[in-house]
Design a protein around this motif. Structure first.
Motif, short mmCIF file in Angstrom:
data_model
loop_
_atom_site.label_atom_id
_atom_site.label_comp_id
_atom_site.label_asym_id
_atom_site.label_seq_id
_atom_site.Cartn_x
_atom_site.Cartn_y
_atom_site.Cartn_z
N GLU A 122 0.84 -1.19 0.00
CA GLU A 122 0.00 0.00 0.00
C GLU A 122 0.88 1.24 0.00
OE1 GLU A 122 -3.82 1.84 2.50
OE2 GLU A 122 -2.67 0.14 3.29
N SER A 123 0.53 2.22 -0.81
CA SER A 123 1.35 3.42 -0.93
C SER A 123 1.23 4.28 0.34
CB SER A 123 0.91 4.25 -2.13
OG SER A 123 -0.40 4.77 -1.93
N SER A 124 2.24 5.09 0.58
CA SER A 124 2.23 5.98 1.74
C SER A 124 1.07 6.97 1.66
CB SER A 124 3.55 6.75 1.83
OG SER A 124 4.63 5.87 2.03
N GLU A 125 0.75 7.41 0.46
CA GLU A 125 -0.36 8.36 0.28
C GLU A 125 -1.70 7.72 0.66
OE1 GLU A 125 -2.40 11.78 -0.41
OE2 GLU A 125 -0.22 11.48 -0.29
N SER A 126 -1.87 6.45 0.28
CA SER A 126 -3.10 5.74 0.63
C SER A 126 -3.21 5.54 2.13
CB SER A 126 -3.13 4.39 -0.09
OG SER A 126 -4.24 3.63 0.31
N ARG A 128 -1.80 7.37 4.42
CA ARG A 128 -2.02 8.70 5.01
C ARG A 128 -3.51 9.07 4.98
NH1 ARG A 128 -2.30 14.03 3.16
NH2 ARG A 128 -1.49 15.59 4.63
N LYS A 129 -4.17 8.80 3.88
CA LYS A 129 -5.59 9.12 3.76
C LYS A 129 -6.42 8.32 4.77
CE LYS A 129 -5.52 10.45 -1.13
NZ LYS A 129 -5.99 10.11 -2.51
N ARG A 130 -6.09 7.04 4.94
CA ARG A 130 -6.82 6.20 5.89
C ARG A 130 -6.60 6.67 7.32
NH1 ARG A 130 -6.21 0.93 6.77
NH2 ARG A 130 -4.10 0.70 5.96
#
Length: 225
Positions: A122-126, A128-130
């Motif tokens: 899972e990407s860091s951006e994903s 972060r959003k969670r």
């Protein structure tokens, strides 16, 4: 200074305190941290009076599995004696471990993994959003209580916001008997499961959330200490 490590804890308020090679810190330094980790404050008493400082921080630490660092490594043999391993692990007391919510082992990556780096994650951006969404859920849930996150739940509030169904109760009852989980350990397990549920966007704690929470707690090592 007699104030060390208090000054470091003061400066970590609303921040992250990271201790690398945790067992290399003096026993008195680690034991001083027990109260702040539990109460989120530090009280100092001197001849001329006493004062209390806020000390709410996220504690992160790392350590090797043994003095040489190769215990359990499939590619290199450990050179430590059983007594050396035991003495190393005993530097971190059971009560101290009990205050660390997540305890996981991170194995060494294989050479192929380091070279190719094609494994899916899972990407860091994903992530972060969670995390942001989960924090918003918690802030909304507790806005009338004067707290913001699951970590701030008191035992009374845990009973209200971390309710378990019959399957979850059976699981935690079995785990409690097997690993001799302390009252503090139970509370931290439930708060962690509540956070995992929030990250999944779920209103209630499910069996999978509680199971994952149990996997993040190294109760076997707690028993050794």
């Amino acid at each position: 200074s007699t104030l060390f490590p208090y000054t470091t804890l003061f400066r970590s308020h609303y921040g992250i305190l990271f201790l690398d090679e945790l067992p290399e810190f003096g026993r008195h330094v680690l034991e001083v941290m027990r109260a702040p980790l539990e109460d989120r404050k530090i009280s100092l008493s001197r001849v001329n009076g006493s004062c209390t400082y806020p000390c709410n921080f996220m504690f992160v630490a790392s350590m090797n599995p043994c003095p040489c660092g190769y215990a359990g490594d499939p590619n290199k043999a450990c050179s430590c004696t059983p007594q050396q391993k035991l003495n190393y692990l005993k530097k971190i007391s059971g009560p101290m471990l009990d205050r660390i919510d997540i305890q996981i082992e991170v194995p060494r990556l294989k050479t192929d993994d380091l070279i190719n780096k094609n494994f899916e994650s899972e990407s860091s951006e994903s992530i972060r959003k969670r995390v942001i969404k989960a924090r918003e859920i918690q802030s909304k849930r507790y806005k009338s209580l004067g707290i913001h996150t699951n970590s701030e739940l008191t035992p009374k509030l845990i009973k209200k916001f971390c309710k378990l169904d019959e399957q979850c109760e059976n699981l935690i009852r079995t785990a409690g008997k097997k690993f001799n989980i302390s009252g503090r350990g139970f509370d931290r397990l439930l708060k962690l499961a509540r956070t995992i549920a929030d990250l999944d966007g779920e209103e209630n704690i499910s069996l999978s959330h509680l199971s994952q929470s149990l996997q993040y707690r190294n109760f076997v090592e707690n028993e050794k200490n």
